[in-house]
Design an enzyme around this catalytic site. Structure first.
Site, mmCIF file in Angstrom:
data_model
loop_
_atom_site.group_PDB
_atom_site.id
_atom_site.type_symbol
_atom_site.label_atom_id
_atom_site.label_comp_id
_atom_site.label_asym_id
_atom_site.label_seq_id
_atom_site.Cartn_x
_atom_site.Cartn_y
_atom_site.Cartn_z
ATOM 1 N N GLY A 1 -19.891 -9.582 9.564
ATOM 2 C CA GLY A 1 -20.172 -10.648 10.501
ATOM 3 C C GLY A 1 -19.497 -11.918 10.131
ATOM 4 N N LYS B 1 -22.624 7.005 10.206
ATOM 5 C CA LYS B 1 -22.262 6.015 9.461
ATOM 6 C C LYS B 1 -23.377 5.810 8.275
ATOM 7 C CE LYS B 1 -20.481 1.286 9.312
ATOM 8 N NZ LYS B 1 -20.334 0.016 10.099
ATOM 9 N N ALA C 1 -16.034 -4.356 8.581
ATOM 10 C CA ALA C 1 -16.764 -5.520 8.377
ATOM 11 C C ALA C 1 -15.781 -6.548 8.108
ATOM 12 C CB ALA C 1 -17.858 -5.520 7.185
ATOM 13 N N GLY C 2 -16.020 -7.908 8.548
ATOM 14 C CA GLY C 2 -15.336 -9.014 8.260
ATOM 15 C C GLY C 2 -14.034 -9.166 9.041
ATOM 16 N N ASN D 1 -17.041 -5.385 15.538
ATOM 17 C CA ASN D 1 -18.141 -5.557 16.365
ATOM 18 C C ASN D 1 -18.592 -7.018 16.621
ATOM 19 O OD1 ASN D 1 -21.950 -5.172 16.022
ATOM 20 N ND2 ASN D 1 -20.476 -5.557 17.738
ATOM 21 N N THR D 2 -18.606 -7.861 15.601
ATOM 22 C CA THR D 2 -18.831 -9.340 16.024
ATOM 23 C C THR D 2 -17.674 -10.071 16.885
ATOM 24 O OG1 THR D 2 -20.357 -9.409 14.027
ATOM 25 C CG2 THR D 2 -19.633 -11.332 14.974
#
Length: 256
Positions: free
Chosen positions: A156, A95, A182-183, A204-205
């Site tokens: 995040g 990645k 992301a997001g 992830n987050t």
């Protein structure tokens, strides 16, 4: 099933390894999510130590590892990190992340494209994290990237698909898998991305920072599956006026 380069996945939910309370919670949450491809920052692991707190539970879980170059500020640094990862982990999957600004973590499009072209030339299977820029995503595809990973919103931020209009264009024109990265802050965001036709999402987050990461992992698993199922079923179109689901005139005629 989703095929990227030489691998096929039954899960369209990819996950990360950051922000978990500990490695046990991380591993259990990832297993609960059903994710088969897990990304990890090279700067956070001892890639020469198979007993590393992050690396060991992932190897035990049997997931595919996707090392990332988070922390690289330019193409040169990213290429160097990629070579280290390939040598230590025995994988040519990568990645690609290049974000020189530590505050907003916006991907550098110029350095990303340059690094992607060189890494592909060197035999890497490159999945680049990038802006939701249809022109850039097409260029990344043209230099040989195995997929593109446009952002939904800043890393995040949990703001969801702030770039939705551009993601729709990218999905429409791409000839490689599109992974929204992301997001994504809620299962509903993941379902929305899948309903649009995204091939996968990376989360992830939203899982790691949840009050119950294990339960949230399961929630995202179901959201991704339902979103993909809805896309394949064919969503009904939207209109600007009402249409009755049952004919009203026939009922009135019968009571006259």
């Amino acid at each position: 099933m989703l095929t990227i380069a030489d691998k096929t996945f039954s899960s369209r939910l990819f996950t990360g390894t950051g922000k978990y309370a500990n490695s046990q919670v991380m591993a259990t949450s990832i297993i609960a999510s059903g994710s088969e491809l897990v990304t990890m920052a090279l700067k956070r692991v001892d890639i020469d130590n198979r007993d590393d707190d992050i690396l060991a539970p992932l190897i035990k879980a049997g997931v595919n590892l996707l090392p990332n170059t988070s922390g690289a500020k330019n193409a040169k640094e990213a290429i160097f990190a990629a070579k280290l990862a390939r040598e230590a982990l025995g994988t040519n999957w990568l990645k690609l992340e290049i974000h020189p600004d530590p505050k907003y973590l916006m991907p550098d499009p110029i350095e990303t494209l340059a690094a992607a072209a060189e890494l592909v030339r060197q035999g890497f299977i490159v999945l680049p994290y990038c802006h939701a820029d249809p022109v850039l995503c097409k260029r990344l595809e043209e230099v040989g990237c195995a997929a593109v990973m446009p952002l939904g919103a800043p890393i995040g931020s949990n703001k969801g698909l702030a770039s939705r209009d551009f993601l729709e264009i990218i999905i429409d024109q791409a000839r490689v898998p599109v992974i929204v990265d992301a997001g994504i802050g809620a299962p509903s965001h993941a379902a929305e991305a899948m309903e649009m036709g995204a091939d996968a999402v990376l989360v992830n987050t939203a899982i790691a920072a949840a009050a119950d990461p294990i339960a949230m992992g399961r929630a995202f698993k179901l959201a991704v599956e339902s979103g993909r199922m809805a896309y394949e079923a064919g969503l009904a179109g939207t209109i600007n006026h009402a249409i009755a689901s049952s004919p009203l005139t026939a009922f009135l005629d019968q009571t006259a």
